[in-house]
Design an enzyme around this catalytic site. Structure first.
Site, PDB file in Angstrom:
ATOM      1  N   ALA A  92     -10.191   2.943   0.462  1.00 23.88           N
ATOM      2  CA  ALA A  92     -10.945   1.786   0.958  1.00 23.88           C
ATOM      3  C   ALA A  92     -10.656   1.582   2.442  1.00 23.88           C
ATOM      4  O   ALA A  92     -11.577   1.411   3.253  1.00 23.88           O
ATOM      5  CB  ALA A  92     -10.575   0.533   0.160  1.00 23.88           C
TER       6      ALA A  92
ATOM      7  N   CYS B 134      -2.540  -1.797   9.243  1.00 27.76           N
ATOM      8  CA  CYS B 134      -2.776  -0.885   8.118  1.00 27.76           C
ATOM      9  C   CYS B 134      -3.733   0.271   8.354  1.00 27.76           C
ATOM     10  O   CYS B 134      -3.472   1.360   7.851  1.00 27.76           O
ATOM     11  CB  CYS B 134      -3.223  -1.686   6.907  1.00 27.76           C
TER      12      CYS B 134
ATOM     13  N   LYS C  33      -1.987   3.315   9.936  1.00 29.56           N
ATOM     14  CA  LYS C  33      -0.879   3.744   9.070  1.00 29.56           C
ATOM     15  C   LYS C  33      -1.401   4.380   7.784  1.00 29.56           C
ATOM     16  O   LYS C  33      -0.913   5.430   7.345  1.00 29.56           O
ATOM     17  CB  LYS C  33      -0.010   2.512   8.783  1.00 29.56           C
TER      18      LYS C  33
ATOM     19  N   LYS D 107      -6.846   2.361  -2.812  1.00 30.19           N
ATOM     20  CA  LYS D 107      -6.474   1.489  -1.686  1.00 30.19           C
ATOM     21  C   LYS D 107      -6.531   2.268  -0.363  1.00 30.19           C
ATOM     22  O   LYS D 107      -7.109   1.807   0.619  1.00 30.19           O
ATOM     23  CB  LYS D 107      -5.077   0.909  -1.931  1.00 30.19           C
TER      24      LYS D 107
ATOM     25  N   PHE E 253     -10.152  -0.458  16.647  1.00 32.91           N
ATOM     26  CA  PHE E 253      -9.536  -1.240  15.569  1.00 32.91           C
ATOM     27  C   PHE E 253      -8.026  -1.262  15.733  1.00 32.91           C
ATOM     28  O   PHE E 253      -7.423  -0.325  16.249  1.00 32.91           O
ATOM     29  CB  PHE E 253      -9.942  -0.739  14.175  1.00 32.91           C
ATOM     30  N   GLY E 254      -7.439  -2.387  15.310  1.00 31.68           N
ATOM     31  CA  GLY E 254      -5.986  -2.501  15.294  1.00 31.68           C
ATOM     32  C   GLY E 254      -5.563  -2.994  13.929  1.00 31.68           C
ATOM     33  O   GLY E 254      -6.290  -2.821  12.949  1.00 31.68           O
TER      34      GLY E 254
ATOM     35  N   GLU F  42      -3.616  -4.744  -2.492  1.00 35.46           N
ATOM     36  CA  GLU F  42      -4.239  -5.953  -1.948  1.00 35.46           C
ATOM     37  C   GLU F  42      -5.333  -5.566  -0.951  1.00 35.46           C
ATOM     38  O   GLU F  42      -5.122  -4.714  -0.113  1.00 35.46           O
ATOM     39  CB  GLU F  42      -3.155  -6.807  -1.263  1.00 35.46           C
TER      40      GLU F  42
ATOM     41  N   THR G 120       0.860  -1.194   0.000  1.00 37.07           N
ATOM     42  CA  THR G 120       0.000   0.000   0.000  1.00 37.07           C
ATOM     43  C   THR G 120       0.888   1.232   0.000  1.00 37.07           C
ATOM     44  O   THR G 120       1.749   1.382   0.870  1.00 37.07           O
ATOM     45  CB  THR G 120      -0.892  -0.006   1.262  1.00 37.07           C
TER      46      THR G 120
ATOM     47  N   PHE H 209      -4.934  -8.667  17.005  1.00 41.75           N
ATOM     48  CA  PHE H 209      -5.787  -7.496  16.727  1.00 41.75           C
ATOM     49  C   PHE H 209      -7.179  -7.895  16.257  1.00 41.75           C
ATOM     50  O   PHE H 209      -8.077  -7.072  16.206  1.00 41.75           O
ATOM     51  CB  PHE H 209      -5.103  -6.541  15.748  1.00 41.75           C
TER      52      PHE H 209
HETATM   53  P1  NAD Z   1       5.156  -7.665   6.558  1.00 45.46           P
HETATM   54  O1  NAD Z   1       5.950  -6.812   7.443  1.00 45.46           O
HETATM   55  O2  NAD Z   1       4.430  -8.853   7.124  1.00 45.46           O
HETATM   56  O3  NAD Z   1       6.072  -8.225   5.373  1.00 45.46           O
HETATM   57  C1  NAD Z   1       6.959  -7.441   4.650  1.00 45.46           C
HETATM   58  C2  NAD Z   1       8.225  -8.256   4.413  1.00 45.46           C
HETATM   59  O4  NAD Z   1       9.060  -7.531   3.498  1.00 45.46           O
HETATM   60  C3  NAD Z   1       9.066  -8.510   5.655  1.00 45.46           C
HETATM   61  O5  NAD Z   1       9.203  -9.898   5.864  1.00 45.46           O
HETATM   62  C4  NAD Z   1      10.420  -7.838   5.342  1.00 45.46           C
HETATM   63  O6  NAD Z   1      11.527  -8.538   5.839  1.00 45.46           O
HETATM   64  C5  NAD Z   1      10.415  -7.838   3.832  1.00 45.46           C
HETATM   65  N1  NAD Z   1      11.308  -6.841   3.239  1.00 45.46           N
HETATM   66  C6  NAD Z   1      11.443  -5.524   3.537  1.00 45.46           C
HETATM   67  N2  NAD Z   1      12.355  -4.942   2.754  1.00 45.46           N
HETATM   68  C7  NAD Z   1      12.835  -5.900   1.926  1.00 45.46           C
HETATM   69  C8  NAD Z   1      13.802  -5.926   0.890  1.00 45.46           C
HETATM   70  N3  NAD Z   1      14.433  -4.804   0.529  1.00 45.46           N
HETATM   71  N4  NAD Z   1      14.039  -7.081   0.263  1.00 45.46           N
HETATM   72  C9  NAD Z   1      13.387  -8.209   0.616  1.00 45.46           C
HETATM   73  N5  NAD Z   1      12.467  -8.262   1.586  1.00 45.46           N
HETATM   74  C10 NAD Z   1      12.179  -7.117   2.239  1.00 45.46           C
HETATM   75  O7  NAD Z   1       4.107  -6.707   5.832  1.00 45.46           O
HETATM   76  P2  NAD Z   1       2.676  -7.087   5.230  1.00 45.46           P
HETATM   77  O8  NAD Z   1       1.658  -7.098   6.317  1.00 45.46           O
HETATM   78  O9  NAD Z   1       2.809  -8.261   4.335  1.00 45.46           O
HETATM   79  O10 NAD Z   1       2.386  -5.785   4.370  1.00 45.46           O
HETATM   80  C11 NAD Z   1       3.091  -5.512   3.191  1.00 45.46           C
HETATM   81  C12 NAD Z   1       2.406  -4.385   2.451  1.00 45.46           C
HETATM   82  O11 NAD Z   1       1.074  -4.790   2.100  1.00 45.46           O
HETATM   83  C13 NAD Z   1       2.241  -3.100   3.245  1.00 45.46           C
HETATM   84  O12 NAD Z   1       2.381  -2.012   2.380  1.00 45.46           O
HETATM   85  C14 NAD Z   1       0.817  -3.173   3.744  1.00 45.46           C
HETATM   86  O13 NAD Z   1       0.266  -1.890   3.936  1.00 45.46           O
HETATM   87  C15 NAD Z   1       0.119  -3.854   2.610  1.00 45.46           C
HETATM   88  N6  NAD Z   1      -1.100  -4.607   2.971  1.00 45.46           N
HETATM   89  C16 NAD Z   1      -1.101  -5.394   4.076  1.00 45.46           C
HETATM   90  C17 NAD Z   1      -2.233  -6.140   4.394  1.00 45.46           C
HETATM   91  C18 NAD Z   1      -2.286  -7.024   5.603  1.00 45.46           C
HETATM   92  O14 NAD Z   1      -3.345  -7.587   5.859  1.00 45.46           O
HETATM   93  N7  NAD Z   1      -1.225  -7.201   6.352  1.00 45.46           N
HETATM   94  C19 NAD Z   1      -3.327  -6.129   3.529  1.00 45.46           C
HETATM   95  C20 NAD Z   1      -3.274  -5.337   2.393  1.00 45.46           C
HETATM   96  C21 NAD Z   1      -2.145  -4.584   2.121  1.00 45.46           C
HETATM   97  C1  UGA Z   2      -8.058  -4.368   6.671  1.00 50.06           C
HETATM   98  C2  UGA Z   2      -9.069  -4.320   5.515  1.00 50.06           C
HETATM   99  O1  UGA Z   2     -10.277  -4.933   5.933  1.00 50.06           O
HETATM  100  C3  UGA Z   2      -8.533  -5.019   4.287  1.00 50.06           C
HETATM  101  O2  UGA Z   2      -9.436  -4.885   3.208  1.00 50.06           O
HETATM  102  C4  UGA Z   2      -7.184  -4.405   3.910  1.00 50.06           C
HETATM  103  O3  UGA Z   2      -6.630  -5.083   2.818  1.00 50.06           O
HETATM  104  C5  UGA Z   2      -6.245  -4.504   5.097  1.00 50.06           C
HETATM  105  O4  UGA Z   2      -6.826  -3.825   6.231  1.00 50.06           O
HETATM  106  C6  UGA Z   2      -4.926  -3.837   4.860  1.00 50.06           C
HETATM  107  O5  UGA Z   2      -4.797  -2.996   4.007  1.00 50.06           O
HETATM  108  O6  UGA Z   2      -4.058  -4.203   5.628  1.00 50.06           O
HETATM  109  P1  UGA Z   2      -7.325  -6.186   8.451  1.00 50.06           P
HETATM  110  O7  UGA Z   2      -6.695  -5.038   9.129  1.00 50.06           O
HETATM  111  O8  UGA Z   2      -6.513  -7.399   8.208  1.00 50.06           O
HETATM  112  O9  UGA Z   2      -7.890  -5.736   7.022  1.00 50.06           O
HETATM  113  O10 UGA Z   2      -8.612  -6.652   9.269  1.00 50.06           O
HETATM  114  P2  UGA Z   2     -10.087  -6.029   9.433  1.00 50.06           P
HETATM  115  O11 UGA Z   2     -11.043  -7.124   9.374  1.00 50.06           O
HETATM  116  O12 UGA Z   2     -10.311  -4.899   8.535  1.00 50.06           O
HETATM  117  O13 UGA Z   2     -10.045  -5.504  10.928  1.00 50.06           O
HETATM  118  C7  UGA Z   2      -9.269  -4.385  11.295  1.00 50.06           C
HETATM  119  C8  UGA Z   2      -9.582  -4.011  12.737  1.00 50.06           C
HETATM  120  O14 UGA Z   2     -10.896  -3.467  12.845  1.00 50.06           O
HETATM  121  C9  UGA Z   2      -9.550  -5.200  13.683  1.00 50.06           C
HETATM  122  O15 UGA Z   2      -8.968  -4.824  14.904  1.00 50.06           O
HETATM  123  C10 UGA Z   2     -11.009  -5.539  13.881  1.00 50.06           C
HETATM  124  O16 UGA Z   2     -11.271  -6.188  15.083  1.00 50.06           O
HETATM  125  C11 UGA Z   2     -11.626  -4.151  13.823  1.00 50.06           C
HETATM  126  N1  UGA Z   2     -13.051  -4.164  13.430  1.00 50.06           N
HETATM  127  C12 UGA Z   2     -13.414  -4.570  12.190  1.00 50.06           C
HETATM  128  C13 UGA Z   2     -14.007  -3.728  14.331  1.00 50.06           C
HETATM  129  O17 UGA Z   2     -13.685  -3.336  15.459  1.00 50.06           O
HETATM  130  N2  UGA Z   2     -15.316  -3.728  13.949  1.00 50.06           N
HETATM  131  C14 UGA Z   2     -15.715  -4.137  12.720  1.00 50.06           C
HETATM  132  O18 UGA Z   2     -16.940  -4.100  12.445  1.00 50.06           O
HETATM  133  C15 UGA Z   2     -14.732  -4.569  11.823  1.00 50.06           C
END
Ligand code: NAD
Ligand code: UGA
Length: 464
Positions: free
Chosen positions: A225, A278, A281, A222, A274-275, A162, A133, A340
């Site tokens: 959303a 993302c 951030k 993104k 919420f935690g 994503e 993101t 979270f």
């Molecule tokens: P994460 O911290 O779990 O994973 C990121 C990985 O990238 C780490 O393992 C780190 O070691 C690696 N990395 C960093 N720099 C690197 C480099 N130069 N070369 C190789 N590896 C490297 O993060 P995540 O939760 O997978 O999130 C990744 C991105 O996706 C973020 O931008 C986040 O906002 C976005 N996103 C996350 C979610 C989610 O549910 N976690 C959902 C949608 C979008």
């Molecule tokens: C969220 C979005 O739902 C995803 O679409 C997005 O891709 C992702 O962030 C991201 O960019 O990282 P995520 O954080 O994994 O996904 O989980 P959620 O289900 O959204 O929950 C986020 C937080 O909100 C949690 O702490 C959850 O308990 C809280 N929540 C969610 C509530 O307190 N109430 C609700 O009704 C829904």
């Protein structure tokens, strides 16, 4: 253009599950997920698939089927980049902790490092896909780096954010509401790159759910959303406080409001806040972008979503202290849940961390039980706040493997994650083993008030 080799940089919560599903659905494509974190890659390669580093329902089955068939995990980033036709960048983009934009802007240093590495290593044309993101217009910076440091190689940059949520990642990936692909759609090469990625998703996602836009709309959608989703939670949480003061019940209000099809029922569950890695951030990032563009009203509007969330966590903890006769000093308090949300072992920005910190400041003794979070993670989360010494955290907080052990002899229990197993606990037994009066604070509206009160608990649920 047919893609044969994919490289994904970043084997985290997004890179791992996303690539596992692509590998499963596209058996003719080799997918290599790389990371600089050796331990993480080793864990992905763990012989026992139940021990892969991310807990996500259904993920281990997909990994079992695909790993070493056409899904590979490696630390050899250069080799994977070199072999790939398409490179997904899926590295972390945390909030900046230093310099300009500290505490708000996204830290893009990991993204830039990836771009420079791709530029250094690549010998043939590549499609680079932003999966992380990112702030709107990041693709411009990426292109700049790639075009200026590369060796005559030509790059197409796509944005493919994503939308998976943790805990339901595999379902979300298998059956997404939509897949968004932004590209340079005004040029033939750009269109071809977009089509190459569309073809991959079309293996399992109906075409009408594959949206293509320009890069900037995709990047901004993104952030939008996530801001809209988080805003719903803060909106209902704001109402939860009003409910507590007026005799209304937030679940009734959410139902009545959500049945209006224009509003919809989802994401109206009031909680302790919420935690996740993302929401906060990404909204801070949106606030920062708006401020940088002089759009102060826009920035203030979205910042309020975060302020409300901070308030909700604080007010939950403060209510515990107040209810426990204005002091928790020396009192044993059991926290059920640290992740979270349920069905994940991710604890990033979990409300539990902040509730625990608040209670520790009031000198409570905390015992934590979470079905999937390890002790080291809980201590690391508390240490990262730097509120007290690591030694103090270890002496005031204990982590146990069982809800009954956690609650035994406690003054109060707080339910902080909505794990299904907490509903099935033998609450009568828990009551018997607690000090009296026995308090339960339900931060997730998981338990039934009447049942809990019949057992004898002093029961407080958010929003009622
Ligand atoms: P994460 O911290 O779990 O994973 C990121 C990985 O990238 C780490 O393992 C780190 O070691 C690696 N990395 C960093 N720099 C690197 C480099 N130069 N070369 C190789 N590896 C490297 O993060 P995540 O939760 O997978 O999130 C990744 C991105 O996706 C973020 O931008 C986040 O906002 C976005 N996103 C996350 C979610 C989610 O549910 N976690 C959902 C949608 C979008
Ligand atoms: C969220 C979005 O739902 C995803 O679409 C997005 O891709 C992702 O962030 C991201 O960019 O990282 P995520 O954080 O994994 O996904 O989980 P959620 O289900 O959204 O929950 C986020 C937080 O909100 C949690 O702490 C959850 O308990 C809280 N929540 C969610 C509530 O307190 N109430 C609700 O009704 C829904």
């Amino acid at each position: 253009m047919r893609i044969k080799n994919i490289c994904c940089i970043g084997a985290g919560y997004v890179g791992g599950p996303t690539m596992a599903v692509i590998a499963q659905k596209c058996p003719e494509i080799n997918v290599t997920v790389v990371d600089i974190n050796e331990e993480r890659i080793e864990a992905w390669n763990n012989e026992d698939v139940e021990n892969i580093p991310i807990y996500e329902p259904g993920l281990s089955d997909v990994v079992k089927e695909t790993r070493d068939r056409n899904l590979f995990f490696s630390t050899d980033v250069d080799a994977a980049i070199n072999e790939a036709d398409m490179i997904f960048i899926s590295v972390n983009t945390p909030t900046k902790t230093y310099g300009i934009g500290k505490g708000m802007a996204a830290d893009l240093k990991f993204i830039e490092l990836c771009a420079r590495q791709i530029a250094r290593v690549s010998k043939n044309d590549k499609i680079v896909v932003e999966k992380s993101t990112l702030p709107v217009r990041t693709a411009e910076a990426l292109k700049n780096i790639l075009d200026n440091t590369g060796n005559g190689v030509s790059y197409q940059i796509l944005s493919n954010p994503e939308f998976l949520a943790e805990g339901t990642a595999i379902d979300d990936l298998m059956n997404p509401d939509r897949v968004l692909i932004g590209g340079d759609i005004d040029t033939i090469e750009g269109k071809e790159a977009v089509e190459a990625l569309v073809d991959i998703y079309a293996h399992w996602v109906p075409r009408e759910r594959l949206l293509t836009t320009n890069v900037w709309s995709s990047e901004l959608s993104k952030l939008t959303a996530n801001a809209f989703l988080a805003q719903r939670v803060s909106s209902i949480n704001a109402m939860s406080e009003l409910c507590e003061k007026t005799g209304a019940d937030v679940n009734d209000v959410a139902k009545a409001v959500g049945m209006d099809t224009r509003i919809g029922v989802k994401f109206l569950k009031s909680s302790v806040g919420f935690g996740g890695s993302c929401f906060q951030k990404d909204i801070l990032n949106l606030v920062y972008i708006s401020k940088s563009l002089g759009l102060n009203e826009v920035a203030d509007y979205w910042e309020q979503v975060i302020l409300m969330n901070d308030h909700q966590k604080r007010r939950f903890a403060a209510n515990m202290v107040k209810t426990l006769f204005n002091t928790v000093s020396g009192k044993k308090i059991a926290l059920l849940g640290w992740a979270f949300k349920k069905d994940t072992n991710d604890t990033r920005e979990s409300a539990a961390i902040y509730v625990a910190d608040y209670l520790l400041n009031e000198q409570a003794e905390i015992v934590v039980y979470d079905p999937k979070v390890k002790m080291e993670q809980i201590y690391a989360d508390l240490d990262s706040l730097e509120t007290r010494s690591e030694q103090e955290n270890r002496s005031l907080v204990s982590v146990v493997n069982d809800a009954y052990e956690a609650t035994k002899g406690s003054h109060a229990v707080a339910v902080l994650t909505e794990w299904d197993e907490f509903k099935q606990l033998d609450w009568k037994n828990i009551y018997k083993d607690m000090l009296k009066p026995a308090f339960v604070f339900d931060g997730r509206r998981l338990l039934v008030k009447q049942t809990m009160e019949e057992i004898g608990f002093e029961f407080y649920a958010i929003g009622s």
